[in-house]
Design a protein around this motif. Sequence first.
Motif, PDB file in Angstrom:
ATOM      1  N   ASN A 166      36.111  48.532  45.895  1.00  0.00           N
ATOM      2  CA  ASN A 166      37.023  48.992  44.849  1.00  0.00           C
ATOM      3  C   ASN A 166      37.313  48.554  43.540  1.00  0.00           C
ATOM      4  O   ASN A 166      37.651  49.244  42.606  1.00  0.00           O
ATOM      5  CB  ASN A 166      38.353  49.458  45.578  1.00  0.00           C
ATOM      6  CG  ASN A 166      38.318  50.436  46.679  1.00  0.00           C
ATOM      7  OD1 ASN A 166      38.124  51.435  46.493  1.00  0.00           O
ATOM      8  ND2 ASN A 166      38.831  50.093  47.885  1.00  0.00           N
ATOM      9  N   LEU A 167      37.303  47.376  43.188  1.00  0.00           N
ATOM     10  CA  LEU A 167      37.378  46.501  42.140  1.00  0.00           C
ATOM     11  C   LEU A 167      36.509  46.157  41.590  1.00  0.00           C
ATOM     12  O   LEU A 167      35.615  45.494  42.115  1.00  0.00           O
ATOM     13  CB  LEU A 167      38.693  45.661  42.613  1.00  0.00           C
ATOM     14  CG  LEU A 167      39.887  46.274  42.727  1.00  0.00           C
ATOM     15  CD1 LEU A 167      40.890  45.086  43.515  1.00  0.00           C
ATOM     16  CD2 LEU A 167      40.707  46.876  41.657  1.00  0.00           C
ATOM     17  N   SER A 168      36.215  45.935  40.263  1.00  0.00           N
ATOM     18  CA  SER A 168      34.913  45.369  39.633  1.00  0.00           C
ATOM     19  C   SER A 168      35.019  43.897  39.364  1.00  0.00           C
ATOM     20  O   SER A 168      35.900  43.273  39.788  1.00  0.00           O
ATOM     21  CB  SER A 168      35.100  45.843  38.079  1.00  0.00           C
ATOM     22  OG  SER A 168      36.206  44.925  37.406  1.00  0.00           O
ATOM     23  N   ARG A 169      33.749  43.592  39.354  1.00  0.00           N
ATOM     24  CA  ARG A 169      33.536  42.049  39.773  1.00  0.00           C
ATOM     25  C   ARG A 169      34.511  41.347  38.359  1.00  0.00           C
ATOM     26  O   ARG A 169      35.005  40.162  38.359  1.00  0.00           O
ATOM     27  CB  ARG A 169      32.003  41.708  39.382  1.00  0.00           C
ATOM     28  CG  ARG A 169      31.277  42.194  40.648  1.00  0.00           C
ATOM     29  CD  ARG A 169      29.908  41.832  40.640  1.00  0.00           C
ATOM     30  NE  ARG A 169      29.110  42.049  41.856  1.00  0.00           N
ATOM     31  CZ  ARG A 169      27.849  42.041  41.967  1.00  0.00           C
ATOM     32  NH1 ARG A 169      27.153  41.411  41.062  1.00  0.00           N
ATOM     33  NH2 ARG A 169      27.321  42.314  43.250  1.00  0.00           N
ATOM     34  N   ARG A 170      34.288  42.045  37.292  1.00  0.00           N
ATOM     35  CA  ARG A 170      35.069  41.322  36.223  1.00  0.00           C
ATOM     36  C   ARG A 170      36.512  41.327  36.500  1.00  0.00           C
ATOM     37  O   ARG A 170      37.136  40.153  36.101  1.00  0.00           O
ATOM     38  CB  ARG A 170      34.874  42.382  34.874  1.00  0.00           C
ATOM     39  CG  ARG A 170      35.794  41.871  33.617  1.00  0.00           C
ATOM     40  CD  ARG A 170      35.825  43.211  32.837  1.00  0.00           C
ATOM     41  NE  ARG A 170      36.519  44.206  33.056  1.00  0.00           N
ATOM     42  CZ  ARG A 170      37.678  44.646  33.426  1.00  0.00           C
ATOM     43  NH1 ARG A 170      38.382  43.890  33.129  1.00  0.00           N
ATOM     44  NH2 ARG A 170      38.249  45.749  33.817  1.00  0.00           N
ATOM     45  N   TYR A 171      37.178  42.252  36.973  1.00  0.00           N
ATOM     46  CA  TYR A 171      38.497  42.148  37.326  1.00  0.00           C
ATOM     47  C   TYR A 171      38.817  41.093  38.391  1.00  0.00           C
ATOM     48  O   TYR A 171      39.950  40.232  38.336  1.00  0.00           O
ATOM     49  CB  TYR A 171      39.146  43.491  38.031  1.00  0.00           C
ATOM     50  CG  TYR A 171      40.498  43.473  38.169  1.00  0.00           C
ATOM     51  CD1 TYR A 171      41.583  43.506  37.423  1.00  0.00           C
ATOM     52  CD2 TYR A 171      40.866  43.354  39.721  1.00  0.00           C
ATOM     53  CE1 TYR A 171      42.723  43.682  37.903  1.00  0.00           C
ATOM     54  CE2 TYR A 171      42.226  43.160  40.083  1.00  0.00           C
ATOM     55  CZ  TYR A 171      43.203  43.355  39.143  1.00  0.00           C
ATOM     56  OH  TYR A 171      44.507  43.341  39.541  1.00  0.00           O
ATOM     57  N   ALA A 172      38.011  40.916  39.431  1.00  0.00           N
ATOM     58  CA  ALA A 172      38.055  39.868  40.588  1.00  0.00           C
ATOM     59  C   ALA A 172      37.852  38.598  39.846  1.00  0.00           C
ATOM     60  O   ALA A 172      38.757  37.518  40.428  1.00  0.00           O
ATOM     61  CB  ALA A 172      37.059  40.150  41.484  1.00  0.00           C
ATOM     62  N   ALA A 173      37.121  38.487  39.100  1.00  0.00           N
ATOM     63  CA  ALA A 173      36.914  37.072  38.264  1.00  0.00           C
ATOM     64  C   ALA A 173      38.031  36.606  37.522  1.00  0.00           C
ATOM     65  O   ALA A 173      38.496  35.578  37.446  1.00  0.00           O
ATOM     66  CB  ALA A 173      35.575  36.919  37.709  1.00  0.00           C
ATOM     67  N   GLN A 174      38.735  37.743  36.936  1.00  0.00           N
ATOM     68  CA  GLN A 174      39.792  37.382  35.814  1.00  0.00           C
ATOM     69  C   GLN A 174      41.013  37.263  36.317  1.00  0.00           C
ATOM     70  O   GLN A 174      41.942  36.582  35.891  1.00  0.00           O
ATOM     71  CB  GLN A 174      39.849  38.340  34.815  1.00  0.00           C
ATOM     72  CG  GLN A 174      38.559  38.517  33.668  1.00  0.00           C
ATOM     73  CD  GLN A 174      38.900  39.767  33.009  1.00  0.00           C
ATOM     74  OE1 GLN A 174      39.586  40.641  33.169  1.00  0.00           O
ATOM     75  NE2 GLN A 174      38.007  39.673  31.832  1.00  0.00           N
ATOM     76  N   GLU A 175      41.279  37.759  37.702  1.00  0.00           N
ATOM     77  CA  GLU A 175      42.563  37.849  38.393  1.00  0.00           C
ATOM     78  C   GLU A 175      42.304  36.958  39.554  1.00  0.00           C
ATOM     79  O   GLU A 175      41.966  37.494  40.648  1.00  0.00           O
ATOM     80  CB  GLU A 175      43.016  39.144  38.876  1.00  0.00           C
ATOM     81  CG  GLU A 175      43.101  40.032  37.522  1.00  0.00           C
ATOM     82  CD  GLU A 175      44.267  39.581  36.643  1.00  0.00           C
ATOM     83  OE1 GLU A 175      45.188  38.886  37.212  1.00  0.00           O
ATOM     84  OE2 GLU A 175      44.379  39.870  35.430  1.00  0.00           O
ATOM     85  N   PRO A 176      42.727  35.682  39.705  1.00  0.00           N
ATOM     86  CA  PRO A 176      42.610  34.759  40.895  1.00  0.00           C
ATOM     87  C   PRO A 176      43.405  35.317  41.936  1.00  0.00           C
ATOM     88  O   PRO A 176      42.515  34.989  43.273  1.00  0.00           O
ATOM     89  CB  PRO A 176      43.062  33.426  40.362  1.00  0.00           C
ATOM     90  CG  PRO A 176      42.822  33.420  38.968  1.00  0.00           C
ATOM     91  CD  PRO A 176      43.130  34.957  38.562  1.00  0.00           C
ATOM     92  N   GLY A 177      44.374  35.866  41.966  1.00  0.00           N
ATOM     93  CA  GLY A 177      45.248  36.498  42.960  1.00  0.00           C
ATOM     94  C   GLY A 177      44.708  37.818  43.536  1.00  0.00           C
ATOM     95  O   GLY A 177      45.413  38.424  44.241  1.00  0.00           O
ATOM     96  N   ALA A 178      43.809  38.176  42.997  1.00  0.00           N
ATOM     97  CA  ALA A 178      43.509  39.867  43.099  1.00  0.00           C
ATOM     98  C   ALA A 178      43.190  40.119  44.528  1.00  0.00           C
ATOM     99  O   ALA A 178      43.747  41.349  45.185  1.00  0.00           O
ATOM    100  CB  ALA A 178      42.349  40.325  42.392  1.00  0.00           C
ATOM    101  N   LEU A 179      42.516  39.256  45.351  1.00  0.00           N
ATOM    102  CA  LEU A 179      42.244  39.669  46.671  1.00  0.00           C
ATOM    103  C   LEU A 179      43.364  39.474  47.478  1.00  0.00           C
ATOM    104  O   LEU A 179      43.496  40.386  48.308  1.00  0.00           O
ATOM    105  CB  LEU A 179      41.164  38.751  47.328  1.00  0.00           C
ATOM    106  CG  LEU A 179      40.780  38.799  48.857  1.00  0.00           C
ATOM    107  CD1 LEU A 179      40.152  40.145  49.211  1.00  0.00           C
ATOM    108  CD2 LEU A 179      39.748  37.668  49.369  1.00  0.00           C
ATOM    109  N   GLU A 180      44.134  38.787  47.380  1.00  0.00           N
ATOM    110  CA  GLU A 180      45.511  38.443  48.102  1.00  0.00           C
ATOM    111  C   GLU A 180      46.331  39.561  47.792  1.00  0.00           C
ATOM    112  O   GLU A 180      47.142  40.149  48.561  1.00  0.00           O
ATOM    113  CB  GLU A 180      46.120  37.077  47.753  1.00  0.00           C
ATOM    114  CG  GLU A 180      47.338  36.990  48.517  1.00  0.00           C
ATOM    115  CD  GLU A 180      47.246  37.283  50.241  1.00  0.00           C
ATOM    116  OE1 GLU A 180      48.100  37.670  50.816  1.00  0.00           O
ATOM    117  OE2 GLU A 180      46.202  36.840  50.874  1.00  0.00           O
TER     118      GLU A 180
END
Length: 275
Positions: A166-180
């Motif tokens: 659902n989320l781009s690799r770019r966003y996941a890399a830039q937002e450390p808390g994205a998975l949580e």
Amino acid sequence: MQGVLCSLSGMEFVSGTGGRRLDYVRRGRGAPLLLIQGMAGHHEFWGDELLSALEARFDIVAYDHRGIGRGDRADEPFTVADLADDAAAVIASVGWTDAHVFGISLGGMVTQELVLRHPDLVRSIALGCTWAGGPRGVISETSRRMVDAIATRDVEHGVRTSFEANLSRRYAAQEPGALELYRRRALSVKVPVPVVLMQWAAAQAHDTTARLGAVDVPALILHGSADAGIPRENALQLHDLLPAAQLEIFENAGHLFWWEDPERTAALLIAQSTG
């Protein structure tokens, strides 16, 4: 399709088709805006970032599909058209005569059926990360893997697979808390696996390609260029079928483009409603 607001033990619900209770949230003031979530999604997935950017301009209702959250169970198979009738009943339930409608993914398919089946209820449509179906529609293996992961009932496997879809690799890399953040929002509302599988079947059968030419309300098409689940080719097909629609591509954004750029998403919705 009369609908009414109802309550049970102090909890508020909105009424779908046949009086089916649906969970919902309402906030803001202004023009009516109905938000329709996607497969396995619920009202928490809109995120406070987007809703806060919209609430000064819109009276927002974000409801959960049948079988999701605290609403009534959904045990029988349904179609996208059935879900569109639920949306029409929600509009009546909250006291609106019509509304702007923003639907994403499965919710975008519901929005298409809603405007085709109940055109008098719709002021404008915004179709996010969705498809028209038919022979040219493209659903990726990423979506199929996500559904397979959810079907295992392994919660962590389902969350991680869905996050990656659902989320781009770019966003996941830039937002450390994205998975949580994703895990917390995803698990905040009950989403039964059998309902997700019925939603998947309904989405697979969706096809509005021969009918979208009848749409005569303002239309906006929003899509992330890095959408791994419903590739951007589907947005281009929708634009072919709705040539008067405004097409907006969110470069390098994933399926949940409004998470990655809530300000632009809100600005586009506001501009459409006042244009």
